[in-house]
Design a protein around this motif. Sequence first.
Motif, mmCIF file in Angstrom:
data_model
loop_
_atom_site.group_PDB
_atom_site.id
_atom_site.type_symbol
_atom_site.label_atom_id
_atom_site.label_comp_id
_atom_site.label_asym_id
_atom_site.label_seq_id
_atom_site.Cartn_x
_atom_site.Cartn_y
_atom_site.Cartn_z
ATOM 1 N N VAL A 96 0.835 -1.200 0.000
ATOM 2 C CA VAL A 96 0.000 0.000 0.000
ATOM 3 C C VAL A 96 0.872 1.253 0.000
ATOM 4 O O VAL A 96 0.614 2.210 -0.736
ATOM 5 C CB VAL A 96 -0.959 -0.002 1.195
ATOM 6 C CG1 VAL A 96 -1.636 1.363 1.364
ATOM 7 C CG2 VAL A 96 -2.007 -1.088 1.028
ATOM 8 N N LYS A 97 1.919 1.235 0.799
ATOM 9 C CA LYS A 97 2.811 2.399 0.834
ATOM 10 C C LYS A 97 3.463 2.628 -0.528
ATOM 11 O O LYS A 97 3.534 3.769 -1.012
ATOM 12 C CB LYS A 97 3.884 2.198 1.910
ATOM 13 C CG LYS A 97 3.341 2.245 3.332
ATOM 14 C CD LYS A 97 4.436 1.916 4.348
ATOM 15 C CE LYS A 97 3.901 1.906 5.762
ATOM 16 N NZ LYS A 97 4.954 1.518 6.744
ATOM 17 N N ALA A 98 3.928 1.544 -1.151
ATOM 18 C CA ALA A 98 4.529 1.675 -2.477
ATOM 19 C C ALA A 98 3.502 2.160 -3.492
ATOM 20 O O ALA A 98 3.799 3.014 -4.344
ATOM 21 C CB ALA A 98 5.115 0.335 -2.920
ATOM 22 N N GLY A 99 2.275 1.623 -3.413
ATOM 23 C CA GLY A 99 1.231 2.034 -4.339
ATOM 24 C C GLY A 99 0.894 3.508 -4.211
ATOM 25 O O GLY A 99 0.725 4.209 -5.217
ATOM 26 N N LEU A 100 0.794 3.991 -2.993
ATOM 27 C CA LEU A 100 0.495 5.412 -2.793
ATOM 28 C C LEU A 100 1.636 6.298 -3.284
ATOM 29 O O LEU A 100 1.409 7.365 -3.874
ATOM 30 C CB LEU A 100 0.200 5.677 -1.320
ATOM 31 C CG LEU A 100 -1.141 5.134 -0.810
ATOM 32 C CD1 LEU A 100 -1.218 5.240 0.708
ATOM 33 C CD2 LEU A 100 -2.307 5.882 -1.460
ATOM 34 N N ALA A 138 -5.442 0.932 5.065
ATOM 35 C CA ALA A 138 -5.058 1.564 3.800
ATOM 36 C C ALA A 138 -5.738 2.918 3.632
ATOM 37 O O ALA A 138 -5.126 3.883 3.147
ATOM 38 C CB ALA A 138 -5.415 0.643 2.631
ATOM 39 N N ALA A 139 -7.010 2.994 4.034
ATOM 40 C CA ALA A 139 -7.732 4.264 3.926
ATOM 41 C C ALA A 139 -7.078 5.342 4.771
ATOM 42 O O ALA A 139 -6.999 6.511 4.363
ATOM 43 C CB ALA A 139 -9.182 4.061 4.348
ATOM 44 N N GLU A 140 -6.601 4.972 5.942
ATOM 45 C CA GLU A 140 -5.918 5.935 6.803
ATOM 46 C C GLU A 140 -4.639 6.439 6.138
ATOM 47 O O GLU A 140 -4.298 7.621 6.233
ATOM 48 C CB GLU A 140 -5.599 5.302 8.152
ATOM 49 C CG GLU A 140 -6.813 5.119 9.046
ATOM 50 C CD GLU A 140 -7.483 6.451 9.372
ATOM 51 O OE1 GLU A 140 -6.756 7.428 9.673
ATOM 52 O OE2 GLU A 140 -8.720 6.527 9.301
ATOM 53 N N GLN A 141 -3.928 5.554 5.466
ATOM 54 C CA GLN A 141 -2.699 5.965 4.791
ATOM 55 C C GLN A 141 -2.989 6.910 3.621
ATOM 56 O O GLN A 141 -2.193 7.792 3.310
ATOM 57 C CB GLN A 141 -1.923 4.742 4.279
ATOM 58 C CG GLN A 141 -1.677 3.654 5.303
ATOM 59 C CD GLN A 141 -1.187 4.185 6.625
ATOM 60 O OE1 GLN A 141 -0.141 4.833 6.698
ATOM 61 N NE2 GLN A 141 -1.934 3.909 7.690
ATOM 62 N N ALA A 142 -4.135 6.690 2.958
ATOM 63 C CA ALA A 142 -4.477 7.488 1.783
ATOM 64 C C ALA A 142 -5.127 8.820 2.135
ATOM 65 O O ALA A 142 -5.182 9.720 1.290
ATOM 66 C CB ALA A 142 -5.415 6.695 0.878
ATOM 67 N N ARG A 143 -5.595 8.949 3.357
ATOM 68 C CA ARG A 143 -6.301 10.168 3.749
ATOM 69 C C ARG A 143 -5.436 11.408 3.519
ATOM 70 O O ARG A 143 -4.276 11.460 3.928
ATOM 71 C CB ARG A 143 -6.712 10.089 5.219
ATOM 72 C CG ARG A 143 -7.704 11.162 5.639
ATOM 73 C CD ARG A 143 -7.964 11.086 7.136
ATOM 74 N NE ARG A 143 -8.465 9.782 7.556
ATOM 75 C CZ ARG A 143 -9.741 9.431 7.505
ATOM 76 N NH1 ARG A 143 -10.642 10.270 7.039
ATOM 77 N NH2 ARG A 143 -10.116 8.235 7.916
ATOM 78 N N ASP A 146 -5.241 12.808 -1.875
ATOM 79 C CA ASP A 146 -5.951 12.960 -3.147
ATOM 80 C C ASP A 146 -5.950 11.674 -3.964
ATOM 81 O O ASP A 146 -6.174 11.705 -5.176
ATOM 82 C CB ASP A 146 -5.375 14.105 -3.990
ATOM 83 C CG ASP A 146 -5.556 15.465 -3.330
ATOM 84 O OD1 ASP A 146 -6.605 15.659 -2.686
ATOM 85 O OD2 ASP A 146 -4.657 16.313 -3.444
ATOM 86 N N VAL A 147 -5.674 10.550 -3.320
ATOM 87 C CA VAL A 147 -5.745 9.237 -3.972
ATOM 88 C C VAL A 147 -6.876 8.456 -3.327
ATOM 89 O O VAL A 147 -6.922 8.311 -2.103
ATOM 90 C CB VAL A 147 -4.423 8.461 -3.831
ATOM 91 C CG1 VAL A 147 -4.549 7.068 -4.466
ATOM 92 C CG2 VAL A 147 -3.266 9.231 -4.464
ATOM 93 N N SER A 148 -7.788 7.948 -4.157
ATOM 94 C CA SER A 148 -8.881 7.111 -3.667
ATOM 95 C C SER A 148 -8.471 5.646 -3.711
ATOM 96 O O SER A 148 -7.774 5.211 -4.628
ATOM 97 C CB SER A 148 -10.144 7.302 -4.517
ATOM 98 O OG SER A 148 -10.669 8.606 -4.356
ATOM 99 N N ILE A 149 -8.936 4.894 -2.734
ATOM 100 C CA ILE A 149 -8.759 3.449 -2.696
ATOM 101 C C ILE A 149 -9.993 2.807 -3.323
ATOM 102 O O ILE A 149 -11.125 3.145 -2.961
ATOM 103 C CB ILE A 149 -8.619 2.948 -1.244
ATOM 104 C CG1 ILE A 149 -7.396 3.570 -0.561
ATOM 105 C CG2 ILE A 149 -8.572 1.427 -1.196
ATOM 106 C CD1 ILE A 149 -6.083 3.153 -1.129
#
Length: 271
Positions: A96-100, A138-143, A146-149
């Motif tokens: 998830v970190k790499a993806g973000l 994952a949602a917390e990491q993306a908050r 500007d990237v939606s999961i």
Amino acid sequence: MILDLPHGPVRLAANLGWMFTELPFLDRFGAAAHAGFTAVEYAQPYRHHPALLRKQLDQAGLRQVLINTPAGPRESPTALGAAFIPDARAEFRDGVKAGLEYAQELGASVLHVMAGLRPVGCEPDRAFACYVANIVWAAEQARGSDVSIVLEAINKRDQPRYGLSSPEAGAHVAQAAGTDVVGVLFDVYHAQVDRGDLLTRFDSLRNDIKHVQIADNPGRGEPGTGEVAYGTVLGHIARSGYEGWIGCEYRPVGDTAAGLSWIEELAKEQP
């Protein structure tokens, strides 16, 4: 690429993992732009440095729409994702970190977090609880990024052990996450194989849908090669007010560029 329909336009993005495969991957960006696309998506960017991919996008005048989280090695338990696997939590979080990071470098607004296979011998409730907890994390990491999961189901015919088996289940998980960061990837092909009833199901999920992908059935070819009435489906999506991109995640039955005639044919069908 814009397809103008009576109830509004739909925006089509080329999936470079499935289209233009006659060419090496890095040459597909220019081919997509030459064919009239202004946006692309593909699952796995991780074999290339993000700066190189960004250069390809900029040179071709393309926008990156979506990428997936990293897939594990072929034939490994996480080859289709790690979210459903309790023993792969560290791999999931690293992915998830790499993806973000890649999504932000490439300007992609959507990250598909792959569910993965249900582990053999693992209680279904335990695997599902792990999945929900992973998506919340994952949602917390993306908050604030500007990237939606997004969560995508794969039909049971193609992958019987895939953890997320329906877009409806994905919507329940997205709602359980308690944030608008998480939504559903509505894949028309998988939904049709699953049990059809596409328009009703799209409407029931509309508030949770953040991305759409298309392919025909059977064969997973371009629209017009199978049973899905894509003039009706895409017109319905346009009428719904959906303003996101529609990823062309199909396997061309022949040459990719020649097969794009389906777009012109659909435009001609409209009154």
